[in-house]
Motif scaffolding. Structure first.
Motif, PDB file in Angstrom:
ATOM      1  N   PHE A 726       0.859  -1.168   0.067  1.00 21.86           N
ATOM      2  CA  PHE A 726       0.072  -0.129   0.045  1.00 21.86           C
ATOM      3  C   PHE A 726       1.065   1.354   0.071  1.00 21.86           C
ATOM      4  CE2 PHE A 726      -2.957  -3.112   1.761  1.00 21.86           C
ATOM      5  CZ  PHE A 726      -4.003  -3.047   0.705  1.00 21.86           C
ATOM      6  N   ASP A 727       0.283   2.397  -0.597  1.00 28.58           N
ATOM      7  CA  ASP A 727       0.806   3.719  -0.366  1.00 28.58           C
ATOM      8  C   ASP A 727       0.425   4.742   0.392  1.00 28.58           C
ATOM      9  OD1 ASP A 727       2.367   3.185  -3.058  1.00 28.58           O
ATOM     10  OD2 ASP A 727       0.243   2.865  -3.760  1.00 28.58           O
ATOM     11  N   ALA A 728      -0.941   4.517   0.927  1.00 32.11           N
ATOM     12  CA  ALA A 728      -1.519   5.462   1.887  1.00 32.11           C
ATOM     13  C   ALA A 728      -2.453   4.813   2.484  1.00 32.11           C
ATOM     14  CB  ALA A 728      -2.162   6.516   0.651  1.00 32.11           C
ATOM     15  N   PHE A 755       2.632   5.685  12.564  1.00 29.93           N
ATOM     16  CA  PHE A 755       2.870   4.471  11.756  1.00 29.93           C
ATOM     17  C   PHE A 755       3.080   4.941  10.417  1.00 29.93           C
ATOM     18  CE2 PHE A 755       0.917   1.098   9.687  1.00 29.93           C
ATOM     19  CZ  PHE A 755       1.514  -0.143  10.280  1.00 29.93           C
ATOM     20  N   ALA A 756       2.175   5.818   9.829  1.00 25.41           N
ATOM     21  CA  ALA A 756       2.219   5.984   8.333  1.00 25.41           C
ATOM     22  C   ALA A 756       3.582   6.779   8.181  1.00 25.41           C
ATOM     23  CB  ALA A 756       0.932   6.931   8.143  1.00 25.41           C
ATOM     24  N   ASP A 757       3.797   7.673   9.082  1.00 23.31           N
ATOM     25  CA  ASP A 757       5.099   8.487   8.643  1.00 23.31           C
ATOM     26  C   ASP A 757       6.334   7.585   8.634  1.00 23.31           C
ATOM     27  OD1 ASP A 757       6.749  10.806   8.401  1.00 23.31           O
ATOM     28  OD2 ASP A 757       7.491  10.331  10.375  1.00 23.31           O
ATOM     29  N   GLY A 760       6.414   5.410   5.452  1.00 27.98           N
ATOM     30  CA  GLY A 760       6.496   6.404   4.476  1.00 27.98           C
ATOM     31  C   GLY A 760       5.347   6.394   3.462  1.00 27.98           C
ATOM     32  N   LEU A 761       3.996   6.221   4.329  1.00 29.14           N
ATOM     33  CA  LEU A 761       2.700   6.276   3.735  1.00 29.14           C
ATOM     34  C   LEU A 761       2.034   7.545   3.682  1.00 29.14           C
ATOM     35  CD1 LEU A 761       1.472   2.773   5.142  1.00 29.14           C
ATOM     36  CD2 LEU A 761       2.698   3.108   2.841  1.00 29.14           C
ATOM     37  N   ALA A 762       1.445   7.843   2.747  1.00 25.08           N
ATOM     38  CA  ALA A 762       0.503   9.223   2.781  1.00 25.08           C
ATOM     39  C   ALA A 762      -0.678   8.826   3.627  1.00 25.08           C
ATOM     40  CB  ALA A 762       0.172   9.711   1.575  1.00 25.08           C
ATOM     41  N   LEU A 763      -1.125  10.011   4.426  1.00 26.46           N
ATOM     42  CA  LEU A 763      -2.198   9.728   5.359  1.00 26.46           C
ATOM     43  C   LEU A 763      -3.231  10.672   5.256  1.00 26.46           C
ATOM     44  CD1 LEU A 763      -3.381   8.452   8.028  1.00 26.46           C
ATOM     45  CD2 LEU A 763      -2.190   9.809   9.275  1.00 26.46           C
ATOM     46  N   ALA A 779      -1.370  19.784  13.240  1.00 24.05           N
ATOM     47  CA  ALA A 779      -0.728  19.892  14.317  1.00 24.05           C
ATOM     48  C   ALA A 779       0.140  18.302  14.560  1.00 24.05           C
ATOM     49  CB  ALA A 779      -0.952  20.225  15.454  1.00 24.05           C
ATOM     50  N   ILE A 780      -0.819  17.477  14.554  1.00 30.03           N
ATOM     51  CA  ILE A 780      -0.310  15.924  14.793  1.00 30.03           C
ATOM     52  C   ILE A 780       0.683  15.628  13.593  1.00 30.03           C
ATOM     53  CG2 ILE A 780      -1.170  13.529  15.054  1.00 30.03           C
ATOM     54  CD1 ILE A 780      -3.413  14.634  16.534  1.00 30.03           C
ATOM     55  N   GLY A 781       0.227  16.008  12.462  1.00 30.92           N
ATOM     56  CA  GLY A 781       1.178  15.641  11.174  1.00 30.92           C
ATOM     57  C   GLY A 781       0.568  14.996  10.121  1.00 30.92           C
ATOM     58  N   CYS A 782      -0.995  15.089  10.247  1.00 37.09           N
ATOM     59  CA  CYS A 782      -1.656  14.398   9.290  1.00 37.09           C
ATOM     60  C   CYS A 782      -1.355  15.283   7.984  1.00 37.09           C
ATOM     61  CB  CYS A 782      -3.040  14.170   9.595  1.00 37.09           C
ATOM     62  SG  CYS A 782      -4.173  13.339   8.292  1.00 37.09           S
ATOM     63  N   GLN A 783      -1.320  14.584   6.664  1.00 34.76           N
ATOM     64  CA  GLN A 783      -0.982  15.507   5.425  1.00 34.76           C
ATOM     65  C   GLN A 783      -2.436  15.825   4.856  1.00 34.76           C
ATOM     66  OE1 GLN A 783       1.244  11.846   4.238  1.00 34.76           O
ATOM     67  NE2 GLN A 783       2.690  13.421   3.419  1.00 34.76           N
TER      68      GLN A 783
END
Length: 811
Positions: A726-728, A755-757, A760-763, A779-783
């Motif tokens: 998976f990519d994302a 976990f995604a970071d 290397g998965l986009a979230l 702020a948490i880092g979700c893209q």
């Protein structure tokens, strides 16, 4: 009738003979009184066999008269009586025709006062007897007690192979006994004659002059003098070789057929009345007996009691002259008590003038047992051994018919479906699921089998039909007992597994016309039981019936929606949270219903998944989304960076043609593979989903993006997920909705983001509705994010306005 009375009451001795061979056809009472012979001793026999006319010359004369059919009057003769006396008299012969047969009437005039037949020169010329002696066709001889021939006629010489009596007398005149092949037999004949015995139709083998052996029939006697001494022997011979050979051929044939019958693998029998008079070895062994054990037995003694009435009816029809098929099947009882299915072929036959029944018996027990096994397997579930859907429907139809006749639909059906059975199959394997089903079946049988028909209806579904009358209260009591059976765990391969069941109940109504209607409503009630919390039961009511009708109509409309082109795609923007830039869209299906208007997926996707039409719907969505993306890219160069997310059902993912279909769509619409992103749920990469894993790898090789939808709501292991291509990830909105107030959900979001970071998965976060939620996620880092804060899903033309900048994304 008068002629018959006259014949019988005549005081004259009368005998009737057949002209062709001289066999007696009848005699009257005077014949019996005068000769001492009973008519049954005479009828069917020749005079020579009885010895009525002992004089050979007279017999020859009579034969010539019979052959020429010459009327004769007052032929002198002597008649030998049963007590050995010779009675002189005269014989008159008359001829008549009976159809094509010549009949001879012989009238005998006995003269008790004379000791010997008179010689009437006017009737019988001189030398007459000698001419008959010489012309007779049977061999006639006289021989001395010492063994030499005194005299033989020409027929005797011919029978023994000599040209003349003189040649015979010259060669064997001194030893008459030498003609016998068996010297001991000749000695016995000689001794019997010396003892005064009269030999009639004595069979013997004699040797001709050329060495050939023939069979003869001999009549002979000794002639005694006044002092009791034997003067000579006299007798006659007839060559019966052809007759003996025919008899021996018949015996050989009978022996051959007896051997065939005795060694036949098919049972053979003969019956007189209702008892066996013969049974071959195969028939006896078929039932565990010896042949002699069956002879004398009545057929009822070896027939199954339930098969006797059918056999009795056959007998009654046969005796009444009604047609009876020769072949039938019945059941016999083996000596050890087991049932033997047989096919019988039987028919009447005359034996010794008496009608018997003869037939063959073929053991078809294995064939019938095989058919029974086939019938059993056709009506029973091979895994659990319970009745299957077909048998249950047959029994239910019978209960409905009986209830309709009585005017009281007092029956009920319980429809049971396991809760969470799919989880057992997915986590422990299908073998464990099968073992669980077997254990559930045994528990149901142990608890309910005495008064409830239990069937495995299919998959993890069971149906129950209580015996006899069953009202609502009894049905509910059975449902409670069934649910209680699931309180204890099941042992599946050494592992304890808890399961539960939801039960739908239908109580009979007059409106039901078929089992399908009853089971349809029971199924509806069962799904209502699942909806209200599982591990319970619901009794079907009219409201559910209306819902079921509405659902049926919705299903019909859904199937027609493909033909009517009623489905639409709306597109919800996917936004980069940091910049607010629109980077993609998720294609979401809508249904423009002709009566109910625009329907969202929540209104029809459950139906699509249940009916399996979700595969067809997802395929349409994939084609339409690719077409729309290709159109936008061709018309508006600024849209080149836009990506399209499309949901793919787990069943579509395992389809063999999914990879080729995606490749074809990308080629035909000129879409770079990385611009298409397929969203699948976590079930696509659980353990045991090898086919889906292979499809994912193939799609990854094409360059297509793969996204895990609703991440965090499934039960997949992180190990199996980490190995998937998976990519994302997309976080389900259940974690976003209360992210500001629920610290547990905030912790889960942080964990998923980290976990995604790390991988290397986009979230992407779904369901963002407030600026505060957006800021917290950023702020948490979700893209990325999507939700009503930015835009609801829009028709293609409105979404295009967003892309062209004529509409603004709020956020």
């Amino acid at each position: 009738m008068r002629l018959a009375e006259a014949f019988e009451s005549s005081t004259s001795v009368v005998a009737v003979m057949r002209g062709s061979d001289g066999v007696f056809l009848g005699v009257n009472a005077a014949f019996e009184r005068s000769t001492g012979y009973r008519r049954e001793q005479v009828i069917g026999r020749l005079p020579i066999e009885i010895g009525l006319w002992p004089d050979p010359a007279f017999r020859a004369r009579i034969w010539s008269v019979l052959r020429a059919e010459q009327r004769a009057v007052a032929l002198p003769m002597s008649l030998a009586c049963a007590d050995g006396r010779l009675r002189p008299g005269h014989l008159s012969v008359e001829f008549a025709r009976d159809g094509g047969e010549t009949v001879v009437f012989c009238l005998v005039h006995l003269d008790p006062d004379q000791a010997a037949p008179p010689t009437d020169e006017a009737v019988v010329p001189d030398g007459f007897y000698r001419s008959l002696y010489l012309a007779a066709s049977e061999g006639i001889y006289r021989s001395l007690p010492g063994g030499g021939f005194l005299d033989v006629n020409p027929a005797m010489a011919r029978i023994l192979g000599f040209a003349s009596p003189a040649e015979l007398l010259a060669e064997r005149g001194r030893d008459a006994a030498s003609m016998y092949v068996d010297a001991a037999h000749g000695a016995r004949v000689h001794a019997r004659l010396l003892a005064g015995e009269r030999l009639e139709r004595e069979r013997a083998r004699v040797r001709r002059r050329d060495g050939a052996v023939i069979w003869v029939s001999e009549n002979s006697r000794a002639i005694f003098g006044e002092a009791g001494q034997v003067l000579f022997f006299e007798g006659s011979l007839v060559d019966i070789t052809a007759q003996v050979e025919a008899e021996q051929a018949l015996l050989r044939s009978e022996s051959k057929y007896r051997t065939l019958v005795e060694h036949s693998q098919v049972g053979v029998f003969i019956m007189a009345g209702d008892r066996y008079t013969y049974a071959n070895q195969a028939f006896a062994q078929m039932l565990g007996y010896r042949e002699d054990d069956l002879v004398g037995r009545g057929y009822r003694e070896i027939m199954a009691p339930d098969a006797v009435p059918q056999s009795e009816r056959r007998n009654q029809d046969r005796l009444a002259g009604r047609p009876v098929p020769p072949d039938f099947e019945t059941v016999l009882i083996h000596r050890e008590g087991r049932r033997v299915h047989v096919k019988v072929s039987i028919g009447p036959v005359l034996l010794d003038g008496v009608e018997h029944l003869t037939g063959t018996v073929l053991d078809i027990t294995r064939q019938r047992e095989a058919e029974e096994r086939l019938r059993y397997h056709a009506t029973h579930d091979p895994l659990t051994g319970l009745p299957n859907r077909m048998l249950f429907n047959q029994r239910l139809a019978g209960a409905m018919l009986e209830a309709s006749r009585g005017g009281d639909p007092s029956y009920a059906v319980l429809f049971l479906d396991l809760d969470g059975f799919k989880w057992v199959n997915d986590s422990l394997g299908h073998g464990a699921g099968d073992r669980l089903l077997v254990q559930i079946a045994r528990r149901l049988e142990d608890s309910l089998l005495r008064d409830v028909l239990i069937a495995r209806y299919g998959g993890d579904e069971f149906t129950l039909l209580p015996d006899g009358r069953c009202d609502r209260d009894r049905a509910m009591a059975i449902a409670r007992a069934v649910i209680g059976l699931f309180e204890q765990p099941f042992d599946v391969g050494g592992q304890q597994v808890f399961s539960s069941a939801s039960v739908g109940i239908v109580v009979g109504r007059r409106e039901y016309e078929s089992p399908d209607q009853v089971l349809r409503d029971a199924d509806t009630a069962m799904y209502r039981a699942k909806a209200v919390g599982k591990s319970g039961f619901v009794v079907f009511d009219e409201g559910m019936h209306q819902e079921a009708l509405s659902r049926l109509q919705l299903e019909t409309d859904f199937r027609l929606a493909f033909e009517r082109a009623e489905f639409r795609l709306h597109y919800q923007p996917i936004v980069e949270l940091a910049s607010g830039r629109l980077v993609g869209a998720e294609a979401l299906v809508r249904w423009w219903h002709p009566r109910r208007g625009l329907l969202t997926p929540a209104d029809f996707l459950p139906l699509a998944e249940e009916t399996g039409l979700i595969v067809d719907l997802d395929a349409w969505v994939l084609r339409e989304a690719c077409r729309q993306l290709g159109d936008w890219r061709a018309r508006v160069p600024d849209f080149a960076a836009l990506s399209m997310n499309v949901n793919v059902d787990e069943r579509q993912m395992v389809s063999p043609g999914i990879v080729e279909e995606v490749f074809t769509l990308l080629q035909s619409h000129r879409i770079p593979p990385d611009r298409l992103r397929l969203e699948v749920t976590e079930t696509a990469f659980r353990a045991g989903r090898g086919q889906a894993e292979q499809r994912l790898l193939s799609l990854k090789a094409l360059g297509v993006g793969l996204v895990v939808d609703d991440f965090g709501t499934g039960y997949s292991s992180l190990e199996s997920f980490a190995a998937s291509p998976f990519d994302a990830l997309k976080m389900d909105q259940v974690f976003i909705r209360d992210i500001e107030t629920n610290p547990r959900h905030r912790a889960i979001v942080r964990t998923i983001t980290s976990f995604a970071d790390e991988l290397g998965l986009a979230l992407t976060a779904e369901g963002i509705e407030t600026p505060a939620q957006r800021e917290r996620l950023r702020a948490i880092g979700c893209q990325y994010g999507q939700g009503y804060l930015f835009s609801p899903a829009l028709p293609a033309d409105e979404f295009e306005q967003l892309l062209s900048g004529t509409a603004r994304i709020v956020g």
